[in-house]
Design a protein around this motif. Structure first.
Motif, mmCIF file in Angstrom:
data_model
loop_
_atom_site.group_PDB
_atom_site.id
_atom_site.type_symbol
_atom_site.label_atom_id
_atom_site.label_comp_id
_atom_site.label_asym_id
_atom_site.label_seq_id
_atom_site.Cartn_x
_atom_site.Cartn_y
_atom_site.Cartn_z
ATOM 1 N N VAL A 136 0.814 -1.217 0.000
ATOM 2 C CA VAL A 136 0.000 0.000 0.000
ATOM 3 C C VAL A 136 0.847 1.266 0.000
ATOM 4 O O VAL A 136 0.525 2.246 -0.682
ATOM 5 C CB VAL A 136 -0.976 -0.011 1.202
ATOM 6 C CG1 VAL A 136 -0.227 -0.031 2.530
ATOM 7 C CG2 VAL A 136 -1.912 1.187 1.144
ATOM 8 N N ALA A 137 1.964 1.283 0.747
ATOM 9 C CA ALA A 137 2.792 2.489 0.818
ATOM 10 C C ALA A 137 3.409 2.818 -0.530
ATOM 11 O O ALA A 137 3.619 3.993 -0.860
ATOM 12 C CB ALA A 137 3.878 2.320 1.874
ATOM 13 N N ASP A 138 3.708 1.794 -1.330
ATOM 14 C CA ASP A 138 4.328 2.010 -2.640
ATOM 15 C C ASP A 138 3.376 2.671 -3.623
ATOM 16 O O ASP A 138 3.812 3.197 -4.650
ATOM 17 C CB ASP A 138 4.811 0.684 -3.229
ATOM 18 C CG ASP A 138 5.911 0.053 -2.390
ATOM 19 O OD1 ASP A 138 6.707 0.805 -1.807
ATOM 20 O OD2 ASP A 138 5.963 -1.194 -2.315
ATOM 21 N N THR A 139 2.071 2.625 -3.338
ATOM 22 C CA THR A 139 1.074 3.140 -4.281
ATOM 23 C C THR A 139 0.616 4.550 -3.949
ATOM 24 O O THR A 139 -0.276 5.071 -4.621
ATOM 25 C CB THR A 139 -0.158 2.222 -4.301
ATOM 26 O OG1 THR A 139 -0.792 2.252 -3.008
ATOM 27 C CG2 THR A 139 0.233 0.786 -4.623
ATOM 28 N N LYS A 140 1.204 5.180 -2.946
ATOM 29 C CA LYS A 140 0.761 6.512 -2.520
ATOM 30 C C LYS A 140 1.830 7.550 -2.832
ATOM 31 O O LYS A 140 3.015 7.303 -2.613
ATOM 32 C CB LYS A 140 0.429 6.509 -1.032
ATOM 33 C CG LYS A 140 -0.730 5.576 -0.691
ATOM 34 C CD LYS A 140 -1.153 5.690 0.743
ATOM 35 C CE LYS A 140 -2.344 4.773 1.030
ATOM 36 N NZ LYS A 140 -3.543 5.135 0.250
ATOM 37 N N ASN A 141 1.380 8.709 -3.308
ATOM 38 C CA ASN A 141 2.329 9.772 -3.612
ATOM 39 C C ASN A 141 2.777 10.467 -2.334
ATOM 40 O O ASN A 141 2.378 10.083 -1.231
ATOM 41 C CB ASN A 141 1.742 10.761 -4.626
ATOM 42 C CG ASN A 141 0.522 11.509 -4.088
ATOM 43 O OD1 ASN A 141 0.437 11.847 -2.906
ATOM 44 N ND2 ASN A 141 -0.436 11.788 -4.970
ATOM 45 N N LEU A 142 3.587 11.496 -2.487
ATOM 46 C CA LEU A 142 4.194 12.178 -1.333
ATOM 47 C C LEU A 142 3.167 12.581 -0.285
ATOM 48 O O LEU A 142 3.311 12.262 0.903
ATOM 49 C CB LEU A 142 4.959 13.411 -1.837
ATOM 50 C CG LEU A 142 5.482 14.383 -0.781
ATOM 51 C CD1 LEU A 142 6.515 13.715 0.112
ATOM 52 C CD2 LEU A 142 6.070 15.622 -1.444
ATOM 53 N N PHE A 143 2.123 13.272 -0.700
ATOM 54 C CA PHE A 143 1.139 13.802 0.254
ATOM 55 C C PHE A 143 0.241 12.702 0.797
ATOM 56 O O PHE A 143 -0.104 12.698 1.990
ATOM 57 C CB PHE A 143 0.313 14.905 -0.425
ATOM 58 C CG PHE A 143 1.152 15.982 -1.051
ATOM 59 C CD1 PHE A 143 1.902 16.844 -0.260
ATOM 60 C CD2 PHE A 143 1.230 16.106 -2.430
ATOM 61 C CE1 PHE A 143 2.698 17.827 -0.832
ATOM 62 C CE2 PHE A 143 2.015 17.092 -3.014
ATOM 63 C CZ PHE A 143 2.749 17.952 -2.208
ATOM 64 N N GLU A 144 -0.159 11.771 -0.059
ATOM 65 C CA GLU A 144 -0.997 10.663 0.394
ATOM 66 C C GLU A 144 -0.262 9.788 1.398
ATOM 67 O O GLU A 144 -0.860 9.326 2.385
ATOM 68 C CB GLU A 144 -1.434 9.823 -0.801
ATOM 69 C CG GLU A 144 -2.378 10.531 -1.753
ATOM 70 C CD GLU A 144 -2.605 9.763 -3.046
ATOM 71 O OE1 GLU A 144 -3.577 10.082 -3.769
ATOM 72 O OE2 GLU A 144 -1.805 8.857 -3.341
ATOM 73 N N LEU A 145 1.028 9.567 1.175
ATOM 74 C CA LEU A 145 1.804 8.714 2.075
ATOM 75 C C LEU A 145 1.953 9.365 3.445
ATOM 76 O O LEU A 145 1.840 8.687 4.477
ATOM 77 C CB LEU A 145 3.186 8.429 1.473
ATOM 78 C CG LEU A 145 4.094 7.491 2.277
ATOM 79 C CD1 LEU A 145 3.419 6.145 2.502
ATOM 80 C CD2 LEU A 145 5.433 7.302 1.583
ATOM 81 N N ASN A 146 2.207 10.671 3.476
ATOM 82 C CA ASN A 146 2.309 11.371 4.762
ATOM 83 C C ASN A 146 1.006 11.260 5.548
ATOM 84 O O ASN A 146 1.014 11.005 6.760
ATOM 85 C CB ASN A 146 2.660 12.840 4.537
ATOM 86 C CG ASN A 146 4.097 13.038 4.090
ATOM 87 O OD1 ASN A 146 4.953 12.197 4.351
ATOM 88 N ND2 ASN A 146 4.373 14.136 3.418
ATOM 89 N N GLN A 147 -0.128 11.450 4.869
ATOM 90 C CA GLN A 147 -1.425 11.353 5.537
ATOM 91 C C GLN A 147 -1.707 9.922 5.976
ATOM 92 O O GLN A 147 -2.223 9.682 7.077
ATOM 93 C CB GLN A 147 -2.532 11.841 4.591
ATOM 94 C CG GLN A 147 -3.919 11.866 5.215
ATOM 95 C CD GLN A 147 -4.007 12.776 6.422
ATOM 96 O OE1 GLN A 147 -3.592 13.934 6.358
ATOM 97 N NE2 GLN A 147 -4.525 12.266 7.533
#
Length: 360
Positions: free
Chosen positions: A244-255
Motif C-alpha cells: 500500500v505504501a508504494d502506491t501513494k504519492n508524497l502527500f498521500e503517504l504522509n497522511q
C-alpha cells in the motif's frame, strides 16, 4: 555559465545514462516476459492488461535501478575519458579537480530531481497496476495482506478486531467493535460471528449480532440473528495490502502514515521506511556520482574493465547494506531513519576518501 568542458562532460553524463536505461530496460522486459509467459497464458491474462503491466514494470523497475544505472554509466564514460588521457589534459590546463567535478554535480542534480518526481508522484501510480497484476496472475492464491488476528484503531475511541478476513469475498469472522467514552470507559461492545460487505446495498451484514451497552453501571444486551447496518470504515481498511505504501504519492503517504500511527498499526515501520527511502534516493545520486568519479577518473592497468568490475562490486555492496538495514527496520523495530541514513553515510564517507585519493 557552462564552459565547453562542462557541456562536454554533462552531455556524456546524460547521454550515457540514457543509453544505459534504453539498453537494459528492454532486456529486463524480455527476461521477465520469458520467465512469466507461461503464467500469463495459463491464467489467460488479457493482452491489454499485459501491455499496461509492462508499461508499469518499466517505471517501477527503472526507478528502482536508476541509481545503479547512474553509477555504471559514470564509470563507463569517465573510464573512457581517463583511458584517452582526457582527464589528464583537463587538469593540466589549470582546471582544479573540484572544478572538474562541477558538471558531474550538475548532472547529479538533474538526475536527483528526476528521481524525486518519479519516486514521489509517477511511480506510485504505476505501482498500483503493477502490484495488482502481480498478485492476480503471478501470485494467485497468495494473500497480499495480513488476514488473521487483525486489530485496528479506527479513531481515538473506536477499536475493531477480526480473527480472520477473506478479502476476495469481503467477509470477516469473529468481528468485535468497541467504543469508549471520553473517559476511556467502555460504552458499548458489538460482536458478531461474521461481518460481510454487501456491495449491492452499500451496507454491512452482521450475523449472530450482539450489542452490550454499559450505562450508569447497568448492562443492556441486544441480540439479533442478522443485522444490516453501516460503519464509518471500509472492510478493506481492516488490513492494508502489503504494497500500500508504494502506491501513494508524497502527500498521500504522509497522511496515510499519520492515520496508521493514530490507529496504532503494528507495521508502521514498513510505511515510514518507504517514505525515508524516497527522500534518500535523490541524495544517493550525489553519493554514487562522487564514488563513481573517484573509481574511474584514474587510469589503471586493465582499463575500463577493472573500473567496471570494481564499480559493480561497490554497487552490489551498497544494495546489500541497504537491504539489510531495511529488513532490520521492517522486522526488528530498528529505527527506519537510521536504516536509511547508515548505508548512505557509510558509502558517502567511502566515496569522499576515494575521491581524495583520486585527487592526489
Amino acid at each position: 555559465m557552462l564552459t565547453i568542458i562542462d557541456r562536454y562532460i554533462l552531455k556524456r553524463y546524460l547521454l550515457t545514462l540514457t543509453g544505459m536505461i534504453l539498453l537494459f530496460i528492454p532486456i529486463g522486459i524480455m527476461a521477465s516476459l520469458a520467465e512469466k509467459i507461461g503464467k500469463i497464458i495459463d491464467n489467460e491474462a488479457p493482452l491489454q492488461e499485459v501491455i499496461e503491466y509492462y508499461g508499469n514494470f518499466t517505471l517501477v523497475i527503472g526507478n528502482l535501478l536508476l541509481p545503479v544505472f547512474l553509477f555504471l554509466s559514470i564509470i563507463f564514460f569517465t573510464s573512457r575519458m581517463a583511458s584517452k588521457t582526457e582527464i589528464v589534459a583537463i587538469l593540466s590546463s589549470g582546471v582544479s579537480y573540484w572544478r572538474f567535478l562541477r558538471p558531474y554535480m550538475i548532472g547529479a542534480s538533474l538526475v536527483a530531481v528526476m528521481i524525486f518526481v518519479l519516486g514521489q508522484f509517477i511511480v506510485p501510480k504505476a505501482s498500483v497496476g503493477y502490484s495488482q497484476f502481480e498478485y492476480n496472475y503471478f501470485h494467485r492464491g497468495r494473500q497480499d495482506r495480513q488476514t488473521t488476528n487483525i486489530f485496528n484503531q479506527l479513531s481515538e475511541n473506536d477499536y475493531i478486531y477480526v480473527s480472520r478476513l477473506d478479502p476476495n469475498r469481503q467477509i470477516g469472522y469473529n468481528f468485535t467493535y468497541e467504543h469508549f467514552d471520553e473517559n476511556k470507559q467502555l460504552e458499548y461492545k458489538i460482536s458478531a460471528a461474521t461481518i460481510r460487505w454487501m456491495e449491492k446495498d452499500s451496507l454491512y451484514r452482521l450475523t449472530t449480532y450482539t450489542k452490550r451497552s454499559l450505562r450508569e453501571g447497568r448492562e443492556r444486551v441486544l441480540t439479533q440473528r442478522r443485522l444490516d447496518t453501516l460503519f464509518a470504515f471500509e472492510i478493506n481498511d481492516l488490513t492494508q495490502v502489503s504494497y500500500v505504501a508504494d502506491t501513494k504519492n508524497l502527500f498521500e503517504l504522509n497522511q496515510f502514515i499519520a492515520d496508521q500511527r493514530r490507529r496504532g498499526a503494528s507495521n508502521i515501520n514498513t510505511y515510514v521506511l518507504v517514505k525515508y527511502k524516497r527522500w534518500a534516493m535523490p541524495i544517493a545520486a550525489f553519493i554514487l556520482t562522487i564514488t563513481a568519479v573517484a573509481v574511474s577518473s584514474v587510469k589503471r592497468r586493465g582499463g575500463m574493465g577493472v573500473n567496471l568490475a570494481f564499480g559493480i562490486g561497490v554497487a552490489f555492496i551498497y544494495i546489500f547494506f541497504d537491504k539489510v538495514f531495511g529488513t532490520l527496520a521492517e522486522q526488528s523495530g530498528f529505527n527506519p531513519l537510521l536504516a536509511v541514513i547508515i548505508p548512505n553515510v557509510l558509502f558517502g564517507t567511502l566515496g569522499y576518501f576515494m575521491l581524495m585519493k583520486a585527487k592526489r
